[in-house]
Design an enzyme around this catalytic site. Structure first.
Site, mmCIF file in Angstrom:
data_model
loop_
_atom_site.group_PDB
_atom_site.id
_atom_site.type_symbol
_atom_site.label_atom_id
_atom_site.label_comp_id
_atom_site.label_asym_id
_atom_site.label_seq_id
_atom_site.Cartn_x
_atom_site.Cartn_y
_atom_site.Cartn_z
ATOM 1 N N SER A 183 -4.481 4.354 72.824
ATOM 2 C CA SER A 183 -4.693 3.252 71.978
ATOM 3 C C SER A 183 -3.799 1.953 72.325
ATOM 4 O O SER A 183 -3.980 0.925 71.989
ATOM 5 C CB SER A 183 -4.577 3.901 70.595
ATOM 6 N N HIS A 211 -11.179 4.810 70.386
ATOM 7 C CA HIS A 211 -10.994 3.499 71.240
ATOM 8 C C HIS A 211 -12.049 3.654 72.389
ATOM 9 O O HIS A 211 -12.128 2.743 73.164
ATOM 10 C CB HIS A 211 -9.882 3.132 71.776
ATOM 11 N N LYS A 242 -12.905 0.734 64.061
ATOM 12 C CA LYS A 242 -12.929 -0.053 65.390
ATOM 13 C C LYS A 242 -14.341 -0.545 65.664
ATOM 14 O O LYS A 242 -14.506 -1.681 64.950
ATOM 15 C CB LYS A 242 -12.400 0.759 66.267
#
Length: 395
Positions: A183, A211, A242
């Site tokens: 990340s 991610h 996200k």
């Protein structure tokens, strides 16, 4: 003042940076999370978001959250284990499992709770958990709560991983836990080699796709799909905060693992369930990911362009290969100063300091969205060059 206050009042590091006028946290945003946001009454370019596909303000996502709230209310008033399971939860779990290529999945209220609740409970006292030293803090906390013996290996260093596997008793369960995309550093786990070592030492694998989902693989299915190794990974974790433009998280695995977690994972059993609005928003975003592949392509167009620019301009960006681009500063004071300078120039970007990195690896985290325009990227890079040169971070 009591003993607790006497101890904690000595923590004054934030106050020192506030006095210098460079404190970079809890900055108030007065608009939607988009490529441009309102802060203190003015527009600022957002290069500090994890909304990789730019879906947080998509009309279909917003409408799904509104309609679910109208139908089910604002919350479930209980845990999934008792009164907090909706048909909406079950539908999304089924779709997530199918999307990432596993038999089943369960939804947690946050991504942090997924790693906390899974890593802490799937292994027992006689077993082992082996983590990359740069794994996310949620994995670290899950490891700390586990009764298993835990080992760390050097970041993406497969010789180091093999040494840790050799320390384990052959007859014990060994769980390797890694971020698919790291990340802060933006680099990708060496999953092919991790799989090879797992087979050699009879270990299991858990990949955190926080991610990677919406970024890598076919239709954004993540790191495991990117390498074609989904069948070789035992547990796949993802988050809604996200690319899925919401709040929550999930774990996907075979039915036996999910059945165990459903009845033993404490952060799942003893937490209130994901709200109807958040669940519906994540589901809508999942559908858009599959229906609008041009978003993923545009994200990579922006990423490849930015990576080339930063390399050509002399920025130190490490081994990143994703929309997360670390711009190394390697000095905490300069990291805070350059963050403030960039904000004054109209660019919002995130500083990364310990404990999110080692003291010698402080950096600015430049993160891209599919919805960034080329003009916005060029403007941000121009200001980054200006500020980094003023502080002699680059020549």
């Amino acid at each position: 003042m009591g003993l607790l206050q006497d101890k904690l009042v000595k923590y004054d590091l934030p106050q020192k940076f506030k006095a210098q006028g460079v404190y970079p946290y809890f900055r108030c945003i007065e608009s939607e999370q988009h490529t441009e946001v309102m802060m203190s009454g003015r527009k600022v370019l957002m290069f500090g978001s994890n909304s990789y596909l730019g879906l947080t303000n998509h009309p279909k996502v917003i409408e799904a959250a509104i309609e679910a709230t109208k139908k089910y209310g604002t919350g479930c008033a209980g845990s999934r284990f008792l009164n907090g399971t909706l048909d909406l939860h079950l539908e999304l779990e089924k779709e997530l499992a199918e999307f990432v290529g596993k038999e089943d999945a369960i939804i947690y209220s946050t991504g942090f709770q997924v790693n906390l609740g899974v890593v802490s409970c799937v292994t027992s006292r006689e077993d082992y958990i082996i983590c990359d030293e740069l794994d996310h803090a949620s994995i670290v906390e899950g490891r700390r709560l586990s009764f298993s013996t835990t080992f760390k290996f050097k970041h993406n260093d497969m010789q180091s991983l093999e040494k840790e596997l050799q320390r384990c008793r052959p007859e014990s369960v060994k769980l390797i836990v890694v971020d698919g995309v790291f990340s802060m550093e933006g680099d990708i786990a060496n999953l092919p080699e991790i799989v090879r070592l797992s087979e050699k030492y009879n270990a299991s694998i858990m990949v955190d796709e926080a991610h990677g989902l919406g970024v890598l693989g076919k239709q954004g299915r993540g790191t495991c799909d990117h390498f074609g190794l989904t069948p070789n990974v035992d547990l796949i974790m993802g988050t809604f905060s996200k690319s899925l433009a919401s709040l929550g998280g999930f774990i996907a695995a075979d039915e036996s693992i999910i059945n165990y977690l459903r009845h033993n994972s404490r952060s799942y059993i003893f937490s209130a369930s994901s709200t109807p609005g958040a669940t519906a928003a994540a589901r809508a975003a999942l559908h858009i990911m599959q229906d609008e592949p041009e978003r993923l392509q545009q994200l990579w167009n922006n990423t490849n362009y930015s990576l080339e620019c930063f390399r050509n301009l002399g920025f130190e960006i490490g081994h990143t290969a994703t929309p997360i681009i670390p711009l190394y500063v390697r000095n905490m004071d300069k990291t805070f100063r350059v963050t403030k300078m960039l904000f004054d120039e109209g660019v919002f970007i995130n500083p990364v300091i310990p404990p999110a990195c080692s003291p010698e690896d402080t950096l600015i985290r430049f993160s891209l969205m599919a919805t960034h325009t080329r003009e916005q990227i060029d403007f941000a890079i121009e200001k980054l060059v200006k500020c980094f040169r003023q502080l002699d971070i680059i020549q």
